[in-house]
Structures are given as C-alpha cells and as structure tokens.
Design a protein around this motif. Structure first.
Motif, PDB file in Angstrom:
ATOM      1  N   GLN A   1      13.616  -3.076 -13.962  1.00  0.00           N
ATOM      2  CA  GLN A   1      14.747  -2.840 -13.048  1.00  0.00           C
ATOM      3  C   GLN A   1      15.258  -1.407 -13.157  1.00  0.00           C
ATOM      4  O   GLN A   1      15.453  -0.884 -14.258  1.00  0.00           O
ATOM      5  CB  GLN A   1      15.900  -3.770 -13.398  1.00  0.00           C
ATOM      6  CG  GLN A   1      15.792  -5.142 -12.753  1.00  0.00           C
ATOM      7  CD  GLN A   1      17.143  -5.834 -12.775  1.00  0.00           C
ATOM      8  OE1 GLN A   1      17.885  -5.724 -13.740  1.00  0.00           O
ATOM      9  NE2 GLN A   1      17.454  -6.554 -11.710  1.00  0.00           N
ATOM     10  N   LEU A   2      15.498  -0.805 -12.001  1.00  0.00           N
ATOM     11  CA  LEU A   2      16.023   0.561 -11.948  1.00  0.00           C
ATOM     12  C   LEU A   2      17.311   0.559 -11.132  1.00  0.00           C
ATOM     13  O   LEU A   2      17.315   0.149  -9.967  1.00  0.00           O
ATOM     14  CB  LEU A   2      14.984   1.487 -11.290  1.00  0.00           C
ATOM     15  CG  LEU A   2      15.445   2.895 -10.918  1.00  0.00           C
ATOM     16  CD1 LEU A   2      15.829   3.709 -12.156  1.00  0.00           C
ATOM     17  CD2 LEU A   2      14.340   3.633 -10.141  1.00  0.00           C
TER      18      LEU A   2
ATOM     19  N   LEU B   1      14.924   6.045  -1.987  1.00  0.00           N
ATOM     20  CA  LEU B   1      13.705   6.099  -1.163  1.00  0.00           C
ATOM     21  C   LEU B   1      12.517   6.579  -1.985  1.00  0.00           C
ATOM     22  O   LEU B   1      11.413   6.052  -1.875  1.00  0.00           O
ATOM     23  CB  LEU B   1      13.905   7.049   0.033  1.00  0.00           C
ATOM     24  CG  LEU B   1      14.872   6.576   1.124  1.00  0.00           C
ATOM     25  CD1 LEU B   1      14.966   7.618   2.235  1.00  0.00           C
ATOM     26  CD2 LEU B   1      14.431   5.238   1.699  1.00  0.00           C
ATOM     27  N   SER B   2      12.776   7.572  -2.819  1.00  0.00           N
ATOM     28  CA  SER B   2      11.696   8.120  -3.629  1.00  0.00           C
ATOM     29  C   SER B   2      11.210   7.086  -4.654  1.00  0.00           C
ATOM     30  O   SER B   2      10.008   6.840  -4.781  1.00  0.00           O
ATOM     31  CB  SER B   2      12.223   9.378  -4.329  1.00  0.00           C
ATOM     32  OG  SER B   2      11.241   9.969  -5.107  1.00  0.00           O
ATOM     33  N   ALA B   3      12.155   6.460  -5.341  1.00  0.00           N
ATOM     34  CA  ALA B   3      11.785   5.468  -6.373  1.00  0.00           C
ATOM     35  C   ALA B   3      11.049   4.281  -5.756  1.00  0.00           C
ATOM     36  O   ALA B   3      10.184   3.672  -6.388  1.00  0.00           O
ATOM     37  CB  ALA B   3      13.039   5.003  -7.116  1.00  0.00           C
ATOM     38  N   SER B   4      11.378   3.964  -4.498  1.00  0.00           N
ATOM     39  CA  SER B   4      10.771   2.786  -3.869  1.00  0.00           C
ATOM     40  C   SER B   4       9.287   3.006  -3.554  1.00  0.00           C
ATOM     41  O   SER B   4       8.605   2.076  -3.126  1.00  0.00           O
ATOM     42  CB  SER B   4      11.541   2.390  -2.600  1.00  0.00           C
ATOM     43  OG  SER B   4      11.331   3.338  -1.586  1.00  0.00           O
ATOM     44  N   CYS B   5       8.794   4.209  -3.757  1.00  0.00           N
ATOM     45  CA  CYS B   5       7.351   4.448  -3.572  1.00  0.00           C
ATOM     46  C   CYS B   5       6.550   3.825  -4.718  1.00  0.00           C
ATOM     47  O   CYS B   5       5.327   3.766  -4.656  1.00  0.00           O
ATOM     48  CB  CYS B   5       7.068   5.947  -3.498  1.00  0.00           C
ATOM     49  SG  CYS B   5       7.743   6.689  -2.015  1.00  0.00           S
ATOM     50  N   PHE B   6       7.245   3.414  -5.781  1.00  0.00           N
ATOM     51  CA  PHE B   6       6.559   2.808  -6.921  1.00  0.00           C
ATOM     52  C   PHE B   6       6.706   1.291  -6.834  1.00  0.00           C
ATOM     53  O   PHE B   6       7.794   0.754  -7.043  1.00  0.00           O
ATOM     54  CB  PHE B   6       7.121   3.358  -8.245  1.00  0.00           C
ATOM     55  CG  PHE B   6       6.902   4.835  -8.356  1.00  0.00           C
ATOM     56  CD1 PHE B   6       5.703   5.332  -8.847  1.00  0.00           C
ATOM     57  CD2 PHE B   6       7.864   5.731  -7.911  1.00  0.00           C
ATOM     58  CE1 PHE B   6       5.472   6.697  -8.905  1.00  0.00           C
ATOM     59  CE2 PHE B   6       7.640   7.098  -7.966  1.00  0.00           C
ATOM     60  CZ  PHE B   6       6.440   7.579  -8.457  1.00  0.00           C
ATOM     61  N   LYS B   7       5.609   0.658  -6.504  1.00  0.00           N
ATOM     62  CA  LYS B   7       5.636  -0.797  -6.290  1.00  0.00           C
ATOM     63  C   LYS B   7       5.920  -1.541  -7.603  1.00  0.00           C
ATOM     64  O   LYS B   7       5.595  -1.060  -8.679  1.00  0.00           O
ATOM     65  CB  LYS B   7       4.293  -1.268  -5.716  1.00  0.00           C
ATOM     66  CG  LYS B   7       3.928  -0.576  -4.416  1.00  0.00           C
ATOM     67  CD  LYS B   7       4.672  -1.167  -3.224  1.00  0.00           C
ATOM     68  CE  LYS B   7       4.549  -0.323  -1.972  1.00  0.00           C
ATOM     69  NZ  LYS B   7       5.579   0.705  -1.776  1.00  0.00           N
ATOM     70  N   GLY B   8       6.516  -2.708  -7.449  1.00  0.00           N
ATOM     71  CA  GLY B   8       6.735  -3.553  -8.627  1.00  0.00           C
ATOM     72  C   GLY B   8       7.970  -3.180  -9.426  1.00  0.00           C
ATOM     73  O   GLY B   8       8.135  -3.633 -10.546  1.00  0.00           O
ATOM     74  N   VAL B   9       8.833  -2.337  -8.863  1.00  0.00           N
ATOM     75  CA  VAL B   9      10.092  -2.005  -9.550  1.00  0.00           C
ATOM     76  C   VAL B   9      11.235  -2.617  -8.729  1.00  0.00           C
ATOM     77  O   VAL B   9      11.261  -2.494  -7.507  1.00  0.00           O
ATOM     78  CB  VAL B   9      10.300  -0.468  -9.646  1.00  0.00           C
ATOM     79  CG1 VAL B   9      11.589  -0.149 -10.376  1.00  0.00           C
ATOM     80  CG2 VAL B   9       9.110   0.199 -10.316  1.00  0.00           C
ATOM     81  N   ASP B  10      12.139  -3.293  -9.424  1.00  0.00           N
ATOM     82  CA  ASP B  10      13.303  -3.894  -8.759  1.00  0.00           C
ATOM     83  C   ASP B  10      14.402  -2.829  -8.718  1.00  0.00           C
ATOM     84  O   ASP B  10      14.974  -2.483  -9.749  1.00  0.00           O
ATOM     85  CB  ASP B  10      13.730  -5.124  -9.588  1.00  0.00           C
ATOM     86  CG  ASP B  10      14.819  -5.916  -8.899  1.00  0.00           C
ATOM     87  OD1 ASP B  10      15.061  -5.679  -7.697  1.00  0.00           O
ATOM     88  OD2 ASP B  10      15.419  -6.785  -9.576  1.00  0.00           O
TER      89      ASP B  10
END
Ligand code: AMP
Length: 308
Positions: free
Chosen positions: A3-4, A35-44
């Motif tokens: 989780q982030l 938006l930038s962090a959401s490019c990494f799949k599998g992170v809530d």
C-alpha cells in the motif's frame, strides 16, 4: 499487496511556457504523484487531499480509472479547489508563480482513511508542513516515509518543516532548496547536513541534469534523459517522486540498492511528464513506451569503454 499513501494537492493549474499556454487544467502535486505511481501495477494507492465542489467529475474519473483509492479525498461543499498559475522563462528551468489561490487548502485537516492507516509507504507531497505532520501522526508504523518540500516552506515555516524532516526516512528536494536548507553550496556537504536533520536518504533533484541519492557515505547519480521536446516541466518533480515511491512499493524492497533503481524509474516517468502540457502525457502513457525508454536509460549509463 503493498500500500502506498500519497498526500498532495489535487488542483487546477494554468500554465504558460514559451510554447503556449493552457486554460485551467488538472494539476496538483498529489495528482502527479498518484498518476505516476499508478504506472506500477499491483500497488494499492490512496490519495489524501482536498477539492472543492467545482472539481469536475471527469477529473475524478481519471483517478478512478487508475484504481486510485479516493476515500481520503475530501470534497468541501461550496468550496473552490486549489488553483496555481505559473509562467516559465525561455530556458524552461525557471518559472514565476503568477497566482496561488489556496481556497479549500486554507483549512485543510487531512484525514487518513482507516483502510490506509497501515500503508507500507507514505509519500508526503509538497504541502504545508503542518498537514504533512498530521498525516505522519495518523499512520501506524509505515516502512518508509518520503517527503517532498520546497523553498516556500523554508521561507515561511522553517521550524515546523524541520519537525517533519526529523520524522521521515527519505527527503527529495531540488539542488537550490538543498543549498538553502543546509546553508552549504556543495551538494555533498548539503546532503550530509540534511541527513543530520533526520532522513537516512537524501535525493537531490537537478532537473534536466538528473538526480543524486545520498546514503551514509555513499552516493549515486542518475542522469535525466536528454529529450528532443520539453513543453512543460510542471509536475516533473512530483512525477519523479511518484515513480520513485511507486517502484519501491511494487518491489517491496526499500534497500539502498533498490532505491537506485527507483531513482531511474522516477526519472523515466518524469521524462514523459515534460513532453506535453500538464498531465496530458501521463494520461496517455503505454507500458511499451515506459519499457523502451528505460532501455534508453540503461544504454545512456553504460560505459563500454576501457578507462585505463
Ligand atoms: P512542481 O512542478 O513539481 O513544482 O509541481 C507543480 C504542482 O505543484 C502544480 O500542479 C501545482 O498545482 C502544485 N503547487 C504549486 N504551488 C503549490 C503550493 N504552494 N502548495 C502545494 N502545491 C503547489
């Protein structure tokens, strides 16, 4: 799933560069980070921020489409969203702030939703240190807290800023801010002094000249990719931070070695952000584009020559 939690403005921006100007468009540090962090799949990913009733549904949908949790996004009835306007000079490295309207940010009391109290990583985007402190006080033992800040808070509320700095593991600031905060011109000395203030890791962003990571007596440098087109640097630092945090969250590894990789991922994402106005490029970024530019970074930094 890791989780982030991302904290930062979700806002309207109006931008002028030598290449043109925008109307009021989607902006805000929290927006670029998310938006930038959401490019990494599998992170809530969860965002803690505040908007007014004037914030359009189509912008909210952008977060929802990327599965970003918005339980921590307060909507103030009858309120107006944060607004920032800036104009870049010809060199694109410097800008003037033309207007800052705090609006709903003025009385913002962040509330971390129960679902994110145990977040693994907390990314504190550029905001009033009191808001950042409040979030730090609400979360329960995150593995890593990353802080982004700016000279404005050094000028206006230094004491409180020092308090936040003393509670985080990583700080990301630009070179001029590092000099101002430490009183040292040498970035090596500046990083050492800033580490003495609390964080184990200091990331110094140097815009088109890349980024430095300091840890103990070790130092790592990642260049920025030289680009053909730079239209608008707005949000590049936040996009970098979001990519850095997103990669660390996805890989579930907060070692110094992995932070070096995270710096490259952050730089990679930031290189896309500046290619179009506002968030435009971040909203239209394919996995293939990201992957192939990452390969460019690799070839840029390989020395296949014998130096002796
Ligand atoms: P950056 O280009 O990385 O400095 O970030 C630009 C973003 O920061 C814009 O989208 C603005 O909405 C936001 N911003 C500008 N000034 C402030 C401020 N004083 N506090 C919080 N966010 C801000």
């Amino acid at each position: 799933m890791s989780q982030l939690l991302c904290v930062g403005t979700v806002a309207f921006d109006k931008i002028e560069t030598p290449f043109g100007k925008t109307d009021k468009i989607l902006g805000g540090a929290g927006t670029y980070i998310g938006l930038s962090a959401s490019c990494f799949k599998g992170v809530d990913i969860g965002v803690v921020s505040v908007i007014g009733e004037d914030f359009p549904e189509k912008y909210i949908d952008i977060f929802k489409d990327r599965h970003i949790n918005l339980e921590g996004l307060e909507v103030v009835k009858g309120g107006k969203s944060f607004f920032w306007s800036g104009r870049y000079h010809n060199d694109m490295n410097t800008r003037d702030t033309l207007d800052t309207q705090l609006n709903v940010l003025e009385n913002f009391k962040p509330v971390v939703p129960p679902s994110f109290i145990n977040a693994d990583i907390v990314m504190l985007g550029n905001l009033h240190p009191a808001v950042q402190l409040s979030v730090v006080d609400q979360v329960e033992r995150p593995k890593l807290i990353i802080l982004d800040t700016m000279n404005f808070w050094m000028d206006t509320t230094l004491e409180l800023l020092h308090k936040v700095i003393s509670k985080v593991n990583v700080i990301t600031i630009n070179d001029e801010e590092a000099r101002q905060l430490s009183g040292e011109y040498s970035l090596v000395k500046a990083a050492r002094k800033i580490r003495d203030m609390g964080p184990d890791y200091v990331v110094i962003k140097k815009g088109e000249h890349g980024a430095l990571l300091f840890y103990n007596d070790e130092m790592f440098f990642a260049p920025a990719l030289p680009l053909e087109e730079v239209f608008d640097p707005t949000g590049a630092g936040d996009t970098f931070a979001g990519g850095f945090a997103g990669y660390l969250a996805q890989s579930e590894d907060i070692s110094f070695k992995n932070m070096k990789r995270a710096i490259i991922h952050g730089s990679n994402l930031a290189s896309f952000c500046v290619e179009k106005f506002g968030t435009e490029k971040m909203l239209d970024l394919s996995e293939n584009e990201l992957k192939s530019r990452l390969e460019n970074f690799e070839s840029l930094t390989q020395f296949e020559i014998n130096l002796t």
